[in-house]
Design an enzyme around this catalytic site. Structure first.
Site, PDB file in Angstrom:
ATOM      1  N   GLY A   5       0.847  -1.184   0.000  1.00 43.61           N
ATOM      2  CA  GLY A   5       0.000   0.000   0.000  1.00 43.61           C
ATOM      3  C   GLY A   5       0.884   1.235   0.000  1.00 43.61           C
ATOM      4  N   ASN A   6       0.374   2.334   0.554  1.00 51.94           N
ATOM      5  CA  ASN A   6       1.137   3.583   0.567  1.00 51.94           C
ATOM      6  C   ASN A   6       2.502   3.432   1.213  1.00 51.94           C
ATOM      7  OD1 ASN A   6      -0.693   5.203  -0.767  1.00 51.94           O
ATOM      8  ND2 ASN A   6      -1.840   5.674   1.099  1.00 51.94           N
ATOM      9  N   LYS A  23       2.044  -1.347  -9.720  1.00 55.42           N
ATOM     10  CA  LYS A  23       1.027  -1.163  -8.675  1.00 55.42           C
ATOM     11  C   LYS A  23       0.237   0.127  -8.931  1.00 55.42           C
ATOM     12  CE  LYS A  23      -0.829  -2.115  -4.549  1.00 55.42           C
ATOM     13  NZ  LYS A  23      -1.484  -3.361  -4.141  1.00 55.42           N
ATOM     14  N   THR A  29       9.714   9.879  13.057  1.00 53.67           N
ATOM     15  CA  THR A  29      10.245  10.676  14.171  1.00 53.67           C
ATOM     16  C   THR A  29      10.771   9.695  15.227  1.00 53.67           C
ATOM     17  OG1 THR A  29       8.614  12.370  13.687  1.00 53.67           O
ATOM     18  CG2 THR A  29       9.658  12.470  15.844  1.00 53.67           C
ATOM     19  N   GLY A  42      -7.151  12.342   2.900  1.00 58.46           N
ATOM     20  CA  GLY A  42      -6.348  11.124   3.066  1.00 58.46           C
ATOM     21  C   GLY A  42      -5.756  10.979   4.458  1.00 58.46           C
ATOM     22  N   LYS A  94      -0.043   3.053  20.301  1.00 52.97           N
ATOM     23  CA  LYS A  94       1.263   3.712  20.305  1.00 52.97           C
ATOM     24  C   LYS A  94       1.766   3.926  21.732  1.00 52.97           C
ATOM     25  CE  LYS A  94       0.270   5.877  15.875  1.00 52.97           C
ATOM     26  NZ  LYS A  94      -0.424   7.018  15.226  1.00 52.97           N
TER      27      LYS A  94
END
EC number: 1.1.1.3
Lengths: 337, 337
Positions: A12-13, A64, A155, A205, A223
Site C-alpha cells: 500500500g502507501n 502497482k 520521528t 487522506g 502507540k
C-alpha cells in the site's frame, strides 16, 4: 559488498514509499553505510512477485500504481500465489518488512525469527500484543526486531528511548500520537461540524474510511502501549484506559479553544499506567500540536523535560522510519555475514 | 562481571555531577545494562587521587565540597601530583572522562586513543578543532570517542544525528544552543539593562565570570560547528560566521519583543555553512525558547521538520549526557573484554 535481502509484505502507501526511498537513495546508502540492499519479493493482497536476483523497484511501483495490483506484473516475470506466511517460509531473505495493517501478523514475525530472519515493521498490533515473546525470541537469536515507524512515523521516539538517554530513568511520557483526531478537533474549533470535519479528513487522506480506531483512541492507545513496553515493561493492553474524542460535543470543543485551552487527545504513560483521554492543553504549551504533527514530552530524573516533535504520519515520513530500521538491521547483520 | 575502569579528569560541577550519578545509579545500571563501572582516578587542578581498586565517589565528592580541593583527600589515601597527560599515560583505565574546559585537551584525547583507551568528553574545543583526527584514530582502533554533552547538555542531539534518522539526509539545522544569551535577552525584554541582566545571570550561576564566550557567540559557534561535523563533514572553525548579542541595543531588544518577534541567538547549519547571529524569531515558533532551554530544528528530505527541545545546561542535565556516553562506551567495550 554483501547484499542484505528483503521480503516486503504489504504494498500500500507505506510499502510503495519504502520501495521508492530504497530505489532513490540506495547509491547514497551504499556510500554512507557501506551496505547493499536488495528486495527479493513483494507481496500485496493479490500476489507475490519474487526475483532472487533483485526486483526492479521502479517497475514494481509503476505496476502497482497503474494497474492497482501486483498480479499484473509484466509477462517476463513470474507471479506467485504465495501468502505472507508462505513468503516467510519459502523465500530466501535476511529480513522481513511487514508494512501491512494485519492484526494477526505476529505469527509471520515469529516464524521469520524462528527461521533466522530479522523483522522490520510499521504494523502496530504485533508489537502491542506480543512484544515480550517477539523481542525475547529476537534477542535470543541475535536478530533485529525493529519497529520505529509504529509510533510517530519516522520521528525517532522508539530508538531515542532504546538507544539514547541511557543514564536517565523515565518518569512519564505525555504526548499526542494521533493526527486524525487533532485534525478533526482543529476543524471543529474553526466552525465545522464533526461530520464535516471527518469528511474533510477523509478527503485529505488523513482519516481512513473506517475512522473508528482513530476516533475511539485505539490507535493512540496502541502507540502509547508500545512506549510503555519500552520505557518500563510489557503491559497488558487490557489494562490501558482508553477514551476517544467521539463523546466531546462541538460546543465543548469550541468553548475550550476560546478559553485558550483547546482539546487534544492526550496519551499519558507512567510505570504501570497507560491512559488515552481528550484533555484541555495550554495553547502555547508543547501538547497543542496542529495538523499531523505528533509530540512526545519525556520526563526523566536527570534531564527534566525532553521534547520530541515531528511528523506522525505521511508516506515519506513513515518510510523514513522503516528504511532507517532496514539500514540499522543491515549494519547489525553485516557484522555476522 | 567485568568492570569498566574510568579516569575522570576535571572535578568541577560537571565532574562532581558525573560522580554523583555514577554513585547513585550504579546498582540500576548494573541491573539494566549488565555492566559494572569503577572510577580509578580523579584529577582536579590541585591533584590526582588514584585507587586501582575503585575510588569511593561519595568521599571524593565530600572532600571536594568541604575542602575545595582533592589534595585534602583523607590521610589513609595516596594523593598524587599527576597532571592530566600523566594520568593518561600512567594510570590503567579503559576510558578517559574529560569534563574540563581545557582548550588544549586534544593532546590528552589523542594520547588516550593511541594507548587503546576510549574517550568520553563534555569539553568542546577538542571536538570542534580536531574532530577528524580524533574520530579517525578512534575508528581505526575501534574505540569509543563520545561527546553527547558538548551540545545541549544531555539532550541527545549528537546521538540522534549519529544513530537515528539513518534514512534521512539532513538539509538544515536551526537552533538556539546558548542559554546565557537567552536568559540575558529575556531579562532585557522585561526591562533590565544589559549590565543588570548579566549580573543576574552570573548570580544565578548561568553566566560565567568572564561571559565573553557566550555573549560573542563563540560557545554557540562551537556547538553548531560540532553539529556540522556530524551532519555533513568536518568544517574549519575559521569559516564559521559569528555574530554575538553584544551589539544589540536594549531598545532594539525590547522593540522586537513588543512586535511579537523577540531576538534569540540563532545558529544555522547547512552543508558548508555555519552561522551564528541574533535573529528575530516568532514568539510562538520553535526557536522562541526561554531560560536555559535549547532547541534544534532538524530539516531533512523525508521527515520534513523534526524538533528536539530540552535542557542545554545544568549539572544533572550535563551529567546525563556524560554518563549516557559512559554506558554506551561500556556496552561497546564489553563486547571485546
Amino acid at each position: 559488498m554483501n547484499s542484505l535481502s528483503l521480503s516486503i509484505i504489504g504494498f500500500g502507501n507505506v510499502g510503495r514509499g519504502v520501495a521508492e526511498v530504497l530505489y532513490t537513495k540506495m547509491p547514497h546508502f551504499k556510500k554512507k553505510y557501506g551496505i547493499n540492499i536488495k528486495v527479493v519479493s513483494i507481496t500485496d493482497t493479490s500476489a507475490t512477485i519474487w526475483d532472487q536476483e533483485a526486483i526492479n523497484l521502479r517497475e514494481a511501483i509503476e505496476t502497482k500504481n497503474h494497474f492497482g495490483s501486483l498480479k499484473f506484473w509484466g509477462n517476463e516475470y513470474e507471479v506467485y500465489k504465495l501468502d505472507p506466511m508462505e513468503v516467510v517460509k519459502e523465500i530466501d531473505a535476511d529480513v522481513i518488512i511487514d508494512v501491512t495493517n494485519d492484526k494477526n501478523a505476529s505469527k509471520w514475525h515469529l516464524e521469520a525469527l524462528k527461521r533466522g530472519k530479522g523483522v522490520v515493521t510499521s504494523n502496530k498490533p504485533p508489537v502491542v500484543f506480543d512484544y515480550k515473546e517477539l523481542v525475547d525470541l529476537a534477542n535470543s537469536k541475535n536478530l533485529p526486531y525493529l519497529f520505529e515507524a509504529t509510533v510517530m512515523a519516522g520521528t525517532p521516539i522508539i530508538n531515542l528511548l532504546k538507544e539514547e538517554i541511557l543514564a536517565d530513568s523515565v518518569k512519564r511520557i505525555s504526548g499526542v500520537f494521533n493526527g486524525t483526531t487533532t485534525f478533526i478537533l482543529t476543524s471543529i474549533e474553526t466552525g465545522m461540524t464533526f461530520k464535516e470535519a471527518l469528511k474533510q479528513a477523509q478527503t485529505a487522506g488523513i482519516a481512513e474510511r473506517d475512522p473508528s480506531n482513530d476516533l475511539k483512541g485505539i490507535d493512540a492507545a496502541y502507540k502509547a502501549t508500545i512506549l510503555h513496553h519500552l520505557a518500563f515493561y510489557p503491559i497488558d493492553f487490557k489494562e490501558v484506559h482508553i477514551e476517544g474524542i467521539e463523546n466531546l460535543s462541538e460546543e465543548e470543543i469550541r468553548e475550550a479553544k476560546k478559553e485558550g485551552t483547546p482539546f487534544r487527545l492526550v496519551a499519558t504513560v507512567e510505570e504501570g499506567k497507560v491512559e488515552i483521554k481528550p484533555k484541555k492543553v495550554y495553547e502555547n504549551g508543547p501538547l497543542a500540536v496542529s495538523g499531523t504533527s505528533n509530540v512526545a514530552v519525556i520526563e526523566t530524573d536527570l534531564l527534566g523535560e525532553l521534547m520530541l516533535k515531528g511528523s506522525g504520519a505521511g508516506i515519506k515520513e513513515t518510510a523514513s522510519g522503516v528504511v532507517g530500521d532496514i539500514i540499522r538491521a543491515a549494519v547489525s547483520i553485516y557484522k555476522y555475514l
